[in-house]
Motif scaffolding. Structure first.
Motif, PDB file in Angstrom:
ATOM      1  N   ALA A 100      23.424  58.886  35.915  1.00  0.00           N
ATOM      2  CA  ALA A 100      23.233  59.200  37.333  1.00  0.00           C
ATOM      3  C   ALA A 100      21.908  59.907  37.613  1.00  0.00           C
ATOM      4  N   LEU A 101      21.572  60.905  36.790  1.00  0.00           N
ATOM      5  CA  LEU A 101      20.328  61.671  36.964  1.00  0.00           C
ATOM      6  C   LEU A 101      19.651  61.770  35.594  1.00  0.00           C
ATOM      7  N   PRO A 102      18.870  60.765  35.208  1.00  0.00           N
ATOM      8  CA  PRO A 102      18.318  60.718  33.847  1.00  0.00           C
ATOM      9  C   PRO A 102      17.413  61.878  33.477  1.00  0.00           C
ATOM     10  N   GLY A 103      16.601  62.350  34.415  1.00  0.00           N
ATOM     11  CA  GLY A 103      15.601  63.366  34.073  1.00  0.00           C
ATOM     12  C   GLY A 103      15.908  64.750  34.607  1.00  0.00           C
ATOM     13  N   PHE A 104      17.180  65.026  34.935  1.00  0.00           N
ATOM     14  CA  PHE A 104      17.511  66.338  35.492  1.00  0.00           C
ATOM     15  C   PHE A 104      17.054  67.442  34.533  1.00  0.00           C
ATOM     16  N   ARG A 105      16.392  68.444  35.097  1.00  0.00           N
ATOM     17  CA  ARG A 105      15.892  69.571  34.303  1.00  0.00           C
ATOM     18  C   ARG A 105      16.129  70.854  35.077  1.00  0.00           C
ATOM     19  N   TYR A 106      16.510  71.897  34.375  1.00  0.00           N
ATOM     20  CA  TYR A 106      16.721  73.182  35.045  1.00  0.00           C
ATOM     21  C   TYR A 106      16.496  74.331  34.060  1.00  0.00           C
ATOM     22  N   VAL A 115      19.033  82.882  28.803  1.00  0.00           N
ATOM     23  CA  VAL A 115      18.434  81.769  29.537  1.00  0.00           C
ATOM     24  C   VAL A 115      19.022  80.437  29.075  1.00  0.00           C
ATOM     25  N   GLU A 116      19.268  79.545  30.040  1.00  0.00           N
ATOM     26  CA  GLU A 116      19.471  78.121  29.755  1.00  0.00           C
ATOM     27  C   GLU A 116      18.184  77.427  30.177  1.00  0.00           C
ATOM     28  N   ASN A 117      17.701  76.503  29.354  1.00  0.00           N
ATOM     29  CA  ASN A 117      16.419  75.854  29.595  1.00  0.00           C
ATOM     30  C   ASN A 117      16.537  74.432  29.040  1.00  0.00           C
ATOM     31  N   GLU A 118      16.937  73.487  29.897  1.00  0.00           N
ATOM     32  CA  GLU A 118      17.331  72.173  29.403  1.00  0.00           C
ATOM     33  C   GLU A 118      16.761  71.022  30.223  1.00  0.00           C
ATOM     34  N   ILE A 119      16.455  69.940  29.522  1.00  0.00           N
ATOM     35  CA  ILE A 119      16.376  68.625  30.135  1.00  0.00           C
ATOM     36  C   ILE A 119      17.751  68.025  29.873  1.00  0.00           C
ATOM     37  N   CYS A 120      18.437  67.689  30.949  1.00  0.00           N
ATOM     38  CA  CYS A 120      19.874  67.503  30.894  1.00  0.00           C
ATOM     39  C   CYS A 120      20.291  66.244  31.667  1.00  0.00           C
ATOM     40  N   PRO A 121      20.168  65.052  31.083  1.00  0.00           N
ATOM     41  CA  PRO A 121      20.635  63.865  31.786  1.00  0.00           C
ATOM     42  C   PRO A 121      22.083  64.047  32.252  1.00  0.00           C
ATOM     43  N   VAL A 122      22.362  63.547  33.461  1.00  0.00           N
ATOM     44  CA  VAL A 122      23.690  63.669  34.061  1.00  0.00           C
ATOM     45  C   VAL A 122      24.332  62.290  34.079  1.00  0.00           C
ATOM     46  N   LEU A 123      25.565  62.226  33.570  1.00  0.00           N
ATOM     47  CA  LEU A 123      26.302  60.972  33.514  1.00  0.00           C
ATOM     48  C   LEU A 123      27.616  61.117  34.274  1.00  0.00           C
ATOM     49  N   VAL A 124      28.081  59.996  34.818  1.00  0.00           N
ATOM     50  CA  VAL A 124      29.351  59.945  35.538  1.00  0.00           C
ATOM     51  C   VAL A 124      30.197  58.864  34.889  1.00  0.00           C
ATOM     52  N   GLY A 125      31.471  59.162  34.679  1.00  0.00           N
ATOM     53  CA  GLY A 125      32.369  58.173  34.085  1.00  0.00           C
ATOM     54  C   GLY A 125      33.753  58.278  34.674  1.00  0.00           C
ATOM     55  N   ARG A 126      34.589  57.371  34.260  1.00  0.00           N
ATOM     56  CA  ARG A 126      35.991  57.351  34.672  1.00  0.00           C
ATOM     57  C   ARG A 126      36.866  57.754  33.488  1.00  0.00           C
ATOM     58  N   PRO A 181      25.516  52.546  41.634  1.00  0.00           N
ATOM     59  CA  PRO A 181      24.943  51.843  40.482  1.00  0.00           C
ATOM     60  C   PRO A 181      24.276  52.838  39.541  1.00  0.00           C
ATOM     61  N   PRO A 182      24.190  52.502  38.265  1.00  0.00           N
ATOM     62  CA  PRO A 182      23.511  53.393  37.326  1.00  0.00           C
ATOM     63  C   PRO A 182      22.061  53.630  37.747  1.00  0.00           C
ATOM     64  N   ALA A 183      21.557  54.801  37.453  1.00  0.00           N
ATOM     65  CA  ALA A 183      20.160  55.118  37.752  1.00  0.00           C
ATOM     66  C   ALA A 183      19.243  54.214  36.940  1.00  0.00           C
ATOM     67  N   THR A 184      18.113  53.878  37.526  1.00  0.00           N
ATOM     68  CA  THR A 184      17.167  53.020  36.822  1.00  0.00           C
ATOM     69  C   THR A 184      15.991  53.790  36.226  1.00  0.00           C
ATOM     70  N   ASP A 185      15.869  55.073  36.568  1.00  0.00           N
ATOM     71  CA  ASP A 185      14.811  55.890  35.986  1.00  0.00           C
ATOM     72  C   ASP A 185      15.044  56.013  34.489  1.00  0.00           C
ATOM     73  N   PRO A 186      14.001  56.164  33.714  1.00  0.00           N
ATOM     74  CA  PRO A 186      14.187  56.255  32.254  1.00  0.00           C
ATOM     75  C   PRO A 186      14.694  57.644  31.843  1.00  0.00           C
ATOM     76  N   LEU A 187      15.386  57.645  30.726  1.00  0.00           N
ATOM     77  CA  LEU A 187      15.762  58.893  30.081  1.00  0.00           C
ATOM     78  C   LEU A 187      14.513  59.549  29.504  1.00  0.00           C
ATOM     79  N   PRO A 188      14.562  60.866  29.282  1.00  0.00           N
ATOM     80  CA  PRO A 188      13.450  61.500  28.563  1.00  0.00           C
ATOM     81  C   PRO A 188      13.294  60.850  27.184  1.00  0.00           C
ATOM     82  N   PRO A 189      12.081  60.812  26.644  1.00  0.00           N
ATOM     83  CA  PRO A 189      11.875  60.123  25.362  1.00  0.00           C
ATOM     84  C   PRO A 189      12.849  60.534  24.265  1.00  0.00           C
TER      85      PRO A 189
END
Length: 193
Positions: A100-106, A115-126, A181-189
């Motif tokens: 859902a959010l491939p490049g989410f970072r916070y 501290v939390e310091n992450e690149i954190c892809p977000v996924l949604v499932g059933r 639909p699934p996000a089309t942005d790429p995941l972090p390398p």
């Protein structure tokens, strides 16, 4: 992971792997940027499985958050990490897992300075079989199935408190993430397999 030291993948600012660090000691007042994931698990009625983090967790103990969070290990895909943690923490299996959010970072800081310091892809499932829910008390203090739209409205209005990453993610997720639909942005390398 019994008998194994769990490692997290350290990242540079572009999301490339630059090493590993033991999970047990990675979170402190200067936590390095590392790879993680967040999962939102929905049932057939679009209710989200909300979890309260166990009181013994190092970061945000006792705080309500999305279904499951974790760290892919070195060489592990994000999807495999999600499946592993859902099984280990909640006894659940996932179907129709979508990015859902491939490049989410916070970055977030607790009151004690941790501290939390992450690149954190977000996924949604059933959730395949919601009745199989069997939380591990070392990870999860409580669970609640909540209509996604109600949760999002309450969190964004300030009526319900959740973890800082969950609040930011709810602000960015689509209104109906289970049918988006699934996000089309790429995941972090470092998260690509």
């Amino acid at each position: 992971m019994s008998g194994h030291e769990e490692l997290v993948v350290l990242l540079d600012d572009d999301g490339r792997a630059i090493g590993t660090h033991p999970k047990a000691t990675v979170h402190h007042d200067r936590t390095p940027l590392h790879l993680a994931f967040s999962c939102y698990l929905l049932d057939a009625d679009d209710r989200l499985l909300l979890t309260r983090r166990a009181g013994t967790k190092k970061t945000w103990p006792g705080v309500w958050t999305n279904t499951c969070c974790g760290h892919p290990g070195p060489g592990e895909t994000v999807g495999a990490a999600v499946e592993r943690r859902l099984h280990d923490e909640l006894g659940l299996a996932v179907v129709d897992l979508r990015l859902a959010l491939p490049g989410f970072r916070y970055r977030a800081v607790m009151a004690d300075g941790t501290v939390e310091n992450e690149i954190c892809p977000v996924l949604v499932g059933r959730c395949r079989h919601p009745g199989d829910l069997d939380p591990d008390p070392e990870e999860v203090g409580a669970t609640e199935w909540v209509p996604f739209e109600d949760l999002r409205r309450d969190v964004l209005s300030g009526a319900r408190e959740v973890s800082p990453w969950c609040r930011q993610q709810l602000d960015q997720l689509p209104d109906h993430p289970g049918s988006a639909p699934p996000a089309t942005d790429p995941l972090p390398p470092a998260a690509r397999a």
